[in-house]
Scaffold this motif. Structure first.
Motif, PDB file in Angstrom:
ATOM      1  N   TYR A 151     -10.454   3.505   2.397  1.00 17.27           N
ATOM      2  CA  TYR A 151     -11.144   4.795   2.368  1.00 17.27           C
ATOM      3  C   TYR A 151     -12.289   4.838   1.358  1.00 17.27           C
ATOM      4  O   TYR A 151     -12.868   5.905   1.120  1.00 17.27           O
ATOM      5  CB  TYR A 151     -10.140   5.916   2.064  1.00 17.27           C
ATOM      6  CG  TYR A 151      -9.052   6.006   3.105  1.00 17.27           C
ATOM      7  CD1 TYR A 151      -9.287   6.606   4.343  1.00 17.27           C
ATOM      8  CD2 TYR A 151      -7.796   5.442   2.872  1.00 17.27           C
ATOM      9  CE1 TYR A 151      -8.298   6.666   5.309  1.00 17.27           C
ATOM     10  CE2 TYR A 151      -6.795   5.502   3.833  1.00 17.27           C
ATOM     11  CZ  TYR A 151      -7.053   6.110   5.056  1.00 17.27           C
ATOM     12  OH  TYR A 151      -6.074   6.165   6.012  1.00 17.27           O
ATOM     13  N   GLY A 152     -12.615   3.693   0.778  1.00 19.81           N
ATOM     14  CA  GLY A 152     -13.711   3.651  -0.175  1.00 19.81           C
ATOM     15  C   GLY A 152     -13.425   4.429  -1.450  1.00 19.81           C
ATOM     16  O   GLY A 152     -14.339   5.029  -2.037  1.00 19.81           O
ATOM     17  N   LEU A 153     -12.178   4.428  -1.895  1.00 19.72           N
ATOM     18  CA  LEU A 153     -11.771   5.180  -3.078  1.00 19.72           C
ATOM     19  C   LEU A 153     -11.668   4.273  -4.297  1.00 19.72           C
ATOM     20  O   LEU A 153     -11.308   3.092  -4.181  1.00 19.72           O
ATOM     21  CB  LEU A 153     -10.405   5.839  -2.840  1.00 19.72           C
ATOM     22  CG  LEU A 153     -10.306   6.834  -1.679  1.00 19.72           C
ATOM     23  CD1 LEU A 153      -8.856   7.261  -1.481  1.00 19.72           C
ATOM     24  CD2 LEU A 153     -11.195   8.050  -1.936  1.00 19.72           C
ATOM     25  N   SER A 154     -11.948   4.821  -5.458  1.00 18.21           N
ATOM     26  CA  SER A 154     -11.686   4.126  -6.711  1.00 18.21           C
ATOM     27  C   SER A 154     -10.178   4.061  -6.925  1.00 18.21           C
ATOM     28  O   SER A 154      -9.496   5.092  -6.875  1.00 18.21           O
ATOM     29  CB  SER A 154     -12.343   4.867  -7.874  1.00 18.21           C
ATOM     30  OG  SER A 154     -11.770   4.476  -9.114  1.00 18.21           O
ATOM     31  N   VAL A 155      -9.662   2.868  -7.159  1.00 20.43           N
ATOM     32  CA  VAL A 155      -8.220   2.710  -7.333  1.00 20.43           C
ATOM     33  C   VAL A 155      -7.722   3.504  -8.535  1.00 20.43           C
ATOM     34  O   VAL A 155      -6.731   4.244  -8.441  1.00 20.43           O
ATOM     35  CB  VAL A 155      -7.852   1.212  -7.481  1.00 20.43           C
ATOM     36  CG1 VAL A 155      -6.361   1.056  -7.737  1.00 20.43           C
ATOM     37  CG2 VAL A 155      -8.246   0.432  -6.237  1.00 20.43           C
ATOM     38  N   GLU A 156      -8.380   3.369  -9.666  1.00 14.50           N
ATOM     39  CA  GLU A 156      -7.947   4.067 -10.887  1.00 14.50           C
ATOM     40  C   GLU A 156      -8.006   5.582 -10.698  1.00 14.50           C
ATOM     41  O   GLU A 156      -7.081   6.301 -11.083  1.00 14.50           O
ATOM     42  CB  GLU A 156      -8.814   3.651 -12.076  1.00 14.50           C
ATOM     43  CG  GLU A 156      -8.562   2.240 -12.582  1.00 14.50           C
ATOM     44  CD  GLU A 156      -7.342   2.141 -13.495  1.00 14.50           C
ATOM     45  OE1 GLU A 156      -6.694   3.182 -13.749  1.00 14.50           O
ATOM     46  OE2 GLU A 156      -7.037   1.019 -13.931  1.00 14.50           O
ATOM     47  N   GLU A 157      -9.101   6.066 -10.119  1.00 13.52           N
ATOM     48  CA  GLU A 157      -9.260   7.512  -9.963  1.00 13.52           C
ATOM     49  C   GLU A 157      -8.267   8.082  -8.960  1.00 13.52           C
ATOM     50  O   GLU A 157      -7.650   9.127  -9.196  1.00 13.52           O
ATOM     51  CB  GLU A 157     -10.690   7.844  -9.527  1.00 13.52           C
ATOM     52  CG  GLU A 157     -10.944   9.326  -9.335  1.00 13.52           C
ATOM     53  CD  GLU A 157     -10.637  10.173 -10.574  1.00 13.52           C
ATOM     54  OE1 GLU A 157     -10.200  11.342 -10.396  1.00 13.52           O
ATOM     55  OE2 GLU A 157     -10.814   9.665 -11.699  1.00 13.52           O
ATOM     56  N   PHE A 158      -8.084   7.375  -7.831  1.00 17.70           N
ATOM     57  CA  PHE A 158      -7.130   7.887  -6.852  1.00 17.70           C
ATOM     58  C   PHE A 158      -5.714   7.890  -7.418  1.00 17.70           C
ATOM     59  O   PHE A 158      -4.940   8.811  -7.136  1.00 17.70           O
ATOM     60  CB  PHE A 158      -7.168   7.065  -5.561  1.00 17.70           C
ATOM     61  CG  PHE A 158      -6.186   7.566  -4.523  1.00 17.70           C
ATOM     62  CD1 PHE A 158      -6.374   8.784  -3.903  1.00 17.70           C
ATOM     63  CD2 PHE A 158      -5.062   6.815  -4.192  1.00 17.70           C
ATOM     64  CE1 PHE A 158      -5.457   9.266  -2.971  1.00 17.70           C
ATOM     65  CE2 PHE A 158      -4.144   7.276  -3.261  1.00 17.70           C
ATOM     66  CZ  PHE A 158      -4.351   8.507  -2.639  1.00 17.70           C
ATOM     67  N   TRP A 159      -5.378   6.874  -8.213  1.00 15.33           N
ATOM     68  CA  TRP A 159      -4.036   6.847  -8.788  1.00 15.33           C
ATOM     69  C   TRP A 159      -3.819   8.009  -9.749  1.00 15.33           C
ATOM     70  O   TRP A 159      -2.735   8.601  -9.781  1.00 15.33           O
ATOM     71  CB  TRP A 159      -3.779   5.514  -9.482  1.00 15.33           C
ATOM     72  CG  TRP A 159      -2.360   5.383  -9.962  1.00 15.33           C
ATOM     73  CD1 TRP A 159      -1.929   5.229 -11.249  1.00 15.33           C
ATOM     74  CD2 TRP A 159      -1.174   5.419  -9.160  1.00 15.33           C
ATOM     75  NE1 TRP A 159      -0.557   5.168 -11.305  1.00 15.33           N
ATOM     76  CE2 TRP A 159      -0.075   5.279 -10.024  1.00 15.33           C
ATOM     77  CE3 TRP A 159      -0.955   5.550  -7.795  1.00 15.33           C
ATOM     78  CZ2 TRP A 159       1.236   5.276  -9.568  1.00 15.33           C
ATOM     79  CZ3 TRP A 159       0.359   5.546  -7.336  1.00 15.33           C
ATOM     80  CH2 TRP A 159       1.435   5.411  -8.220  1.00 15.33           C
ATOM     81  N   ARG A 160      -4.863   8.373 -10.506  1.00 12.48           N
ATOM     82  CA  ARG A 160      -4.733   9.545 -11.385  1.00 12.48           C
ATOM     83  C   ARG A 160      -4.503  10.813 -10.557  1.00 12.48           C
ATOM     84  O   ARG A 160      -3.676  11.656 -10.925  1.00 12.48           O
ATOM     85  CB  ARG A 160      -5.972   9.693 -12.258  1.00 12.48           C
ATOM     86  CG  ARG A 160      -6.030   8.729 -13.431  1.00 12.48           C
ATOM     87  CD  ARG A 160      -7.107   9.111 -14.428  1.00 12.48           C
ATOM     88  NE  ARG A 160      -8.450   8.905 -13.883  1.00 12.48           N
ATOM     89  CZ  ARG A 160      -9.123   7.777 -13.988  1.00 12.48           C
ATOM     90  NH1 ARG A 160      -8.576   6.733 -14.610  1.00 12.48           N
ATOM     91  NH2 ARG A 160     -10.332   7.665 -13.482  1.00 12.48           N
TER      92      ARG A 160
ATOM     93  N   THR B 161      -2.058   5.167 -15.104  1.00 13.39           N
ATOM     94  CA  THR B 161      -3.006   4.048 -15.086  1.00 13.39           C
ATOM     95  C   THR B 161      -2.427   2.898 -14.274  1.00 13.39           C
ATOM     96  O   THR B 161      -1.200   2.778 -14.126  1.00 13.39           O
ATOM     97  CB  THR B 161      -3.294   3.550 -16.514  1.00 13.39           C
ATOM     98  OG1 THR B 161      -2.070   3.040 -17.079  1.00 13.39           O
ATOM     99  CG2 THR B 161      -3.835   4.668 -17.401  1.00 13.39           C
ATOM    100  N   ILE B 162      -3.308   2.049 -13.782  1.00 13.71           N
ATOM    101  CA  ILE B 162      -2.854   0.885 -13.026  1.00 13.71           C
ATOM    102  C   ILE B 162      -2.084  -0.073 -13.926  1.00 13.71           C
ATOM    103  O   ILE B 162      -1.107  -0.697 -13.504  1.00 13.71           O
ATOM    104  CB  ILE B 162      -4.041   0.171 -12.361  1.00 13.71           C
ATOM    105  CG1 ILE B 162      -4.756   1.123 -11.398  1.00 13.71           C
ATOM    106  CG2 ILE B 162      -3.565  -1.067 -11.611  1.00 13.71           C
ATOM    107  CD1 ILE B 162      -3.873   1.700 -10.312  1.00 13.71           C
TER     108      ILE B 162
END
Length: 218
Positions: A63-72, A140-141
């Motif tokens: 989905y073109g998402l930032s991993v860190e931001e989506f996880w937050r 956080t990851i």
């Protein structure tokens, strides 16, 4: 064996587990907040429970998402859903937690849930004073990688408690493996939701409830 501390998992040990549909709805909400209006249901299921950095990365790439931001965003949605669940009467404190009130040992909590959620639950039920230390994850990851069976947070708790011969009490195989990895003994608690659960790793003890844990720690 004589223990110098006892550490508990939180969900399923001190408090009841969260209803799956509560966490599932939080995952849907996370996608919506991230701007994804129609995610594949299988991708939603990937981030409900048991998510890994690798599976999360694959979903975010789709989905073109930032991993860190989506996880937050996902962790925030999960925390808020659990708070709402508690305020609605879910995720209750188990009655036998009261048996720990005069246990003369340092005690801690180590959970794979969010730190914010662990702190909220202990404060909400008025039992935070029972425990000398309590660890959950930050959103956080790097902390996602440190979930049990990684012993990272258990080792931090043991250090806080200055414990070498501790007992770790959990209701999942990952708890038992984390204890092995940390070099301490384990107790698998067979709450009703784990009555018929089969383990591929052998705990040092099996107990029915926290009264049995108290007996082990005398």
């Amino acid at each position: 064996m004589s223990y110098d501390a006892v550490v508990f998992d939180n969900d399923g040990v001190l408090v009841d587990t969260t209803d799956y549909d509560v966490l599932q709805e939080a995952a849907w909400r996370a996608f919506e907040e991230a701007g994804v209006d129609d995610p594949d249901p299988e991708h939603v299921e990937e981030v409900v429970v048991g998510v890994t950095p690798e599976s999360l990365s694959e979903v975010c790439e789709r989905y073109g998402l930032s991993v860190e931001e989506f996880w937050r965003v996902r962790d925030r949605a999960s925390h808020e859903a659990q708070r709402e669940h508690v305020h609605a009467g879910g995720k209750q404190l188990f009655d036998d937690v009261s048996t720990l009130s005069d246990l003369d040992l340092p005690m801690g909590v180590v959970s794979s849930n969010q730190q914010e959620t662990v702190d909220f639950l202990l404060d909400h039920y008025g039992v935070s004073g029972l425990f000398d230390t309590a660890y959950g994850r930050q959103p956080t990851i790097s902390d996602l990688r440190r979930k049990k069976p990684d012993p990272h947070f258990l080792e931090k708790a043991l250090s806080d408690l200055d414990a070498e011969d501790a007992l770790y009490v959990g209701d999942r195989e990952s708890d038992i493996t984390a204890a092995v990895n940390a070099g301490v003994e384990s107790a698998f608690i067979r709450r009703p939701h784990r009555e018929h659960h089969e383990l591929s790793v052998q705990p040092d003890h099996e107990v029915a409830d926290l009264h049995d844990v108290r007996a082990l720690c005398r």
